[in-house]
Design an enzyme around this catalytic site. Sequence first.
Site, PDB file in Angstrom:
ATOM      1  N   THR A   1      -5.848   5.720   6.438  1.00 42.03           N
ATOM      2  CA  THR A   1      -6.144   6.106   5.061  1.00 42.03           C
ATOM      3  C   THR A   1      -6.044   7.615   4.976  1.00 42.03           C
ATOM      4  OG1 THR A   1      -7.585   4.202   4.796  1.00 42.03           O
ATOM      5  CG2 THR A   1      -7.868   5.982   3.219  1.00 42.03           C
TER       6      THR A   1
ATOM      7  N   LYS B   1      -4.244   2.288  -1.788  1.00 43.96           N
ATOM      8  CA  LYS B   1      -5.364   2.150  -0.853  1.00 43.96           C
ATOM      9  C   LYS B   1      -6.555   2.991  -1.325  1.00 43.96           C
ATOM     10  CE  LYS B   1      -7.978   1.905   2.857  1.00 43.96           C
ATOM     11  NZ  LYS B   1      -8.892   0.794   3.052  1.00 43.96           N
TER      12      LYS B   1
ATOM     13  N   LYS C   1     -14.952  11.260   2.312  1.00 46.18           N
ATOM     14  CA  LYS C   1     -13.571  11.710   2.559  1.00 46.18           C
ATOM     15  C   LYS C   1     -12.583  10.969   1.653  1.00 46.18           C
ATOM     16  CE  LYS C   1     -10.960   9.608   5.184  1.00 46.18           C
ATOM     17  NZ  LYS C   1      -9.988   8.871   6.000  1.00 46.18           N
TER      18      LYS C   1
END
Lengths: 292, 292, 292, 292
Positions: free
Chosen positions: D95, D171, D239
């Site tokens: 990711t 995503k 994050k």
Amino acid sequence: MKVGFIGLGRMGSGMARNLLRAGHEVVVFNRSREKAEALVADGARVADTPAAVCSVSEAVMTMLADDHAVEQVAFGENGIASALPAGAIHISCSTISIALARRLAAEHGRRGQRYLSGPVFGRPDAAESKKLLVIAAGPADVVEHCRPLFDAIGRQTFVVGSDPSQANAVKLCGNFMIAATLEAFGEAYAALRKAEVGPHTFLDVMSTLFGSPVYANYGRLIADEKFEPAGFALRLGLKDTRLVLEAAEEYAAPMPLASLIRDNFLSAMAHGQADQDWSSVTRVAARNAGLK
Amino acid sequence: MKVGFIGLGRMGSGMARNLLRAGHEVVVFNRSREKAEALVADGARVADTPAAVCSVSEAVMTMLADDHAVEQVAFGENGIASALPAGAIHISCSTISIALARRLAAEHGRRGQRYLSGPVFGRPDAAESKKLLVIAAGPADVVEHCRPLFDAIGRQTFVVGSDPSQANAVKLCGNFMIAATLEAFGEAYAALRKAEVGPHTFLDVMSTLFGSPVYANYGRLIADEKFEPAGFALRLGLKDTRLVLEAAEEYAAPMPLASLIRDNFLSAMAHGQADQDWSSVTRVAARNAGLK
Amino acid sequence: MKVGFIGLGRMGSGMARNLLRAGHEVVVFNRSREKAEALVADGARVADTPAAVCSVSEAVMTMLADDHAVEQVAFGENGIASALPAGAIHISCSTISIALARRLAAEHGRRGQRYLSGPVFGRPDAAESKKLLVIAAGPADVVEHCRPLFDAIGRQTFVVGSDPSQANAVKLCGNFMIAATLEAFGEAYAALRKAEVGPHTFLDVMSTLFGSPVYANYGRLIADEKFEPAGFALRLGLKDTRLVLEAAEEYAAPMPLASLIRDNFLSAMAHGQADQDWSSVTRVAARNAGLK
Amino acid sequence: MKVGFIGLGRMGSGMARNLLRAGHEVVVFNRSREKAEALVADGARVADTPAAVCSVSEAVMTMLADDHAVEQVAFGENGIASALPAGAIHISCSTISIALARRLAAEHGRRGQRYLSGPVFGRPDAAESKKLLVIAAGPADVVEHCRPLFDAIGRQTFVVGSDPSQANAVKLCGNFMIAATLEAFGEAYAALRKAEVGPHTFLDVMSTLFGSPVYANYGRLIADEKFEPAGFALRLGLKDTRLVLEAAEEYAAPMPLASLIRDNFLSAMAHGQADQDWSSVTRVAARNAGLK
């Protein structure tokens, strides 16, 4: 002018006194009578009910805590609506909802009475020293007729429209502008404290940058964390924010910063700050940064 | 003092000129040389590279657009780091990230050079007329040594800490405070326009209530919808808001009002306002209220 | 059981029919009588007033649009409160404020009547096909006594507390959860459209990831931008969000996501979407991204 | 296919094992070699550097913690870019930011190598049991060529575009959708706890209403306040939220709900929750309501 004054709290007492100083004949009423008696020495006459005030007045000013109190005095037993002579004027100086301002205009109109909104900016010391800013709205001729009253209680009168509720909208938006300043200080102070820059250091810069007494005064209150006694209680700040959001809903104009402020006032309420100064809302930003 | 100045845009030119007026020996560099040449008449010498500026200077001030530009000038070929004598001082006046300020302090330190942050508040006319507010941070002795330079370019110098990045944090938070004012005006104006109260009417009240040139000036810009030419471009306002949010993340101090402002800047970008004045962010609130 | 049913809109008609199917004796009332007559074929008897319904019922269910409608039917002339026999039960299935639920409990209690809140989740087709989820709250014995009624109208009954307003709180929070899903879809779709990823592509992933009919159905509505006819009108979504925020204020529990949703509903109202499906609130995120 | 796999953490080990189970020849590398050795029994060969993996592979998959780790492995010494044969394929399953995905596509392209993004949804147990959802993007022929690899590691493969960064956008937006659910639960639970409705009671209703394992599982984690050990650490949730906001900035698409989530993650960080499960962000709403 023969003028009535109802609601002699910390704001109202100063306003009524300034009406007397300006030479008006003032009849006063307050729920707890001793505050009314306190004005006798200044020349006021004391009435027993709002209705009794009205029967001898060309204009009656009200300065009360919230919508509920104004509704009681206006529409309750022995209230203003029941006793104000045709053509006489009710001037509501309280910070109330635009919905209530409209209802007051409609109900008084139905009775042949007249209505103005005249909310004010300023704290009790400004009320006492005739330094309020008065926001007036209503039919132009009625506003002009009452201008001597507005001029007697404040340092400047702003006529913002012919619909009384416009004055309430301006007042609520003004309080929102101040609350926005509180929130901005709260967030900046919290971040800077974590950067080991003290709030007073930042305040020095901001006082100079903005050159505004509002920034200097509130900035210091918050830097000093001096939230008691409250100059303006947080629960009243929450009330005014609710009212501005109600207005935003009626106008279909989103105010996301007002929403943010409201949420932070709620968090402050949840932490027992209802009776602290509204500037203590800044403790929410501090807590969310893990401070203290 | 023998001082270098790199970056002669609308801000830097005025700052360099004021250093000359104060009697300092100034060597200047600008990427497009003609802006450097323009200062020769005022007594400046022109250098061909940042490195050439450094070789003859006790202190070098930089006033550049953003982190990227500062990185290039500091660490690129013929950059400051490669040429500044040991003990000489780099003073970054640009509005840069706290991360870059830290890197500058570390890299210069590693080379025996010294570093200060000295960002400023004020627009180009304030730079020209020596009315900037200078925010300085770094080791106390270095700051004191450079005080004559700060005093030469601004009306007041605020020393906010011994870690250079603290000055950048204060500068970013100050810009955030102004942006908060823009957002508050935007929301209030939009709601009031739907209440048929004109923005200039509200501005009159706010100018008096806050007594702040910032409120008077920005309030008028927004009321007039005079967003071009930009005094400070919206895309730079977005950049600064991104930087304050990065700082907030590093400090673990949430700044929800800064987040709101960022989101509105993004919406303004999406509507083609990148080069309008940053106060045009208020059009987002207007659009969300269905205005225009 | 002898049961009354007041409010035969798209939801109420299905609910009343299912009571009849379950074998209860049902007397119905609706402001516009033809909707009541339509149930005669199913075995319902039609009454002329809410009061007439009450006089022959052990329990009376109400399914009305909002607080105002419930107040009228409960406390207006020929209303429920005036006619419900002592010991009989009023069950409010409407999505109303917790404040009104409390007032209903108090007022009915004062009259020796009993009160339950029984709001439901589900759209009209679910009401017709007995697939509602019923959220019940009130004194345990009263809830148990009425369980056959709840079981007759829904596929599952959840008893969430002994204070009726708790059921309303759960219902409002449930609608908030759905609105949060709408907002999340709106933001993701807008960002992805600008990344040239179509909403249906993202929907495929989300349908699989969440495995939820709510995601699949609303995700498709929004991807198709099929906002008319409204399954649930946006102005009602705004109303429910206002109610959940009022509850949040009473509980002193900030709900910033609910605030964000409210602001977006307001923006949608300002753009004339009041009668579109509430999922059209996602157009606000699209507009703020400059789409269409 | 001859395939390399780099990054054998809790996710990567399961993915590599499923590639082996599907009959591919797999060469593995992990910074701490023992995790690589653990796969030898399943048929993997162990390489000493990323470059050594590349020299014998048609395709190399990477599953690493963040942008920094991917940059090191791709562009560092003995990295993928230096060793991948022309025409061979790097598939990044991590990711990462859309900016890095673009840089990977550009840098590999410049070297005659090919690049796909193939991030996945699912926790370590899903990686082990081949239940991941795979989001793939890149040139259609390259995606089709690699489909056996995607099918080997997941239960379903979604091809979302021809630009690799589109898979990363999907995503990131998917993680945002889940985070939105966490925030909604947090606010609803907090309000309802103050209404004395327990979270498990509300969860029962929501599980049925949404019919989603995501709601059931996260709803229970939060109701149980079981935040340790972390399934997905809060600092990683922060994050990912930062990355989705960076994407939003690049696309000029405001995501105010993502901003709200970010601010709450920051508050959680400030309260020491970095290593708790990201669902513990809901403690922020609880704290703001004065709970516990």
